[in-house]
Design a protein around this motif. Structure first.
Motif, PDB file in Angstrom:
ATOM      1  N   UNK A  42       0.801  -1.218   0.000  1.00  0.00           N
ATOM      2  CA  UNK A  42       0.000   0.000   0.000  1.00  0.00           C
ATOM      3  C   UNK A  42       0.841   1.278   0.000  1.00  0.00           C
ATOM      4  N   UNK A  43       2.176   1.138   0.114  1.00  0.00           N
ATOM      5  CA  UNK A  43       3.030   2.325   0.161  1.00  0.00           C
ATOM      6  C   UNK A  43       2.861   3.258  -1.032  1.00  0.00           C
ATOM      7  N   UNK A  49       2.223  11.876  -3.392  1.00  0.00           N
ATOM      8  CA  UNK A  49       2.329  13.327  -3.235  1.00  0.00           C
ATOM      9  C   UNK A  49       1.739  13.994  -4.468  1.00  0.00           C
ATOM     10  N   UNK A  50       0.816  14.914  -4.232  1.00  0.00           N
ATOM     11  CA  UNK A  50       0.165  15.629  -5.331  1.00  0.00           C
ATOM     12  C   UNK A  50       0.161  17.106  -5.022  1.00  0.00           C
ATOM     13  N   UNK A  51       0.623  17.953  -5.857  1.00  0.00           N
ATOM     14  CA  UNK A  51       1.429  17.616  -7.024  1.00  0.00           C
ATOM     15  C   UNK A  51       2.862  17.324  -6.604  1.00  0.00           C
ATOM     16  N   UNK A  52       3.459  16.383  -7.257  1.00  0.00           N
ATOM     17  CA  UNK A  52       4.830  15.995  -6.959  1.00  0.00           C
ATOM     18  C   UNK A  52       5.137  14.647  -7.563  1.00  0.00           C
ATOM     19  N   UNK A  72       5.228  19.931  -4.722  1.00  0.00           N
ATOM     20  CA  UNK A  72       5.227  21.367  -4.975  1.00  0.00           C
ATOM     21  C   UNK A  72       4.439  22.062  -3.874  1.00  0.00           C
ATOM     22  N   UNK A  73       5.144  22.849  -3.089  1.00  0.00           N
ATOM     23  CA  UNK A  73       4.520  23.596  -1.994  1.00  0.00           C
ATOM     24  C   UNK A  73       3.721  24.768  -2.546  1.00  0.00           C
ATOM     25  N   UNK A  81      11.208  15.495   0.283  1.00  0.00           N
ATOM     26  CA  UNK A  81      10.687  14.786   1.445  1.00  0.00           C
ATOM     27  C   UNK A  81      10.905  13.280   1.308  1.00  0.00           C
ATOM     28  N   UNK A  82      10.782  12.630   2.453  1.00  0.00           N
ATOM     29  CA  UNK A  82      10.890  11.166   2.534  1.00  0.00           C
ATOM     30  C   UNK A  82      12.155  10.641   1.861  1.00  0.00           C
TER      31      UNK A  82
END
Length: 157
Positions: A42-43, A49-52, A72-73, A81-82
């Motif tokens: 399930x990872x 990550x959206x958007x990303x 995208x912040x 991240x991660x």
């Protein structure tokens, strides 16, 4: 050693799950929204990550060495991240390579001109990597435990 990033595949997530030994390591890596234990299958959905985008760092022979994401912040700003490197591959400069490649990808595909990230203050190895890459601490955005860092992305990363 030749390494590159590519989209992760199902087997990568199984390997990444094995790198996370306990709930504390899980929170430090993925944040509080990923409950431990988790189902490796399930990872892909749990880490979306959206958007990303998510990427696996691999050797030319296909061996998985690391994993990282950017999201995208805001327009023009990619948040790394991660970030994780396989335990047996740590200490070889791969974190720096992975971050550079993530920033290059974010610049190329999302037109990112800056990057941000968070790092635990008690993680001197990661802090050193990010400082070597040109990230600068922003104390106003930081907490007692977590340092907020940012940098401009140049064409060279």
């Amino acid at each position: 050693m030749t390494v590159s990033i590519r989209p992760p595949v199902a087997a990568d997530y199984v390997a990444i799950a094995a790198w996370i030994p306990d709930a504390v390591a899980c929170v430090r890596w993925a944040g509080p929204q990923l409950a431990y234990p988790f189902d490796p299958e399930q990872l892909p959905q749990l880490l979306q990550v959206q958007p990303g985008a998510s990427f696996a760092l691999c050797q030319s022979d296909g061996d998985l060495l690391g994993f990282g994401q950017y999201r995208l912040r805001q327009p023009g700003v990619a948040h790394l991240c991660r970030i994780i490197i396989a335990p047996e591959a740590r200490g070889r400069g791969l974190g720096k390579i992975l971050c550079r490649q993530l920033m290059e990808e974010a610049s190329r595909t999302a037109m990112a001109q800056a990057a941000t990230l968070r790092v635990y203050r008690d993680n001197p190895a990661a802090r050193a990597v990010y400082a070597e890459l040109g990230f600068i601490a922003v104390e106003a955005e930081s907490t007692v435990d977590v340092l907020w860092m940012q940098k401009k992305i140049s064409r060279a990363g």
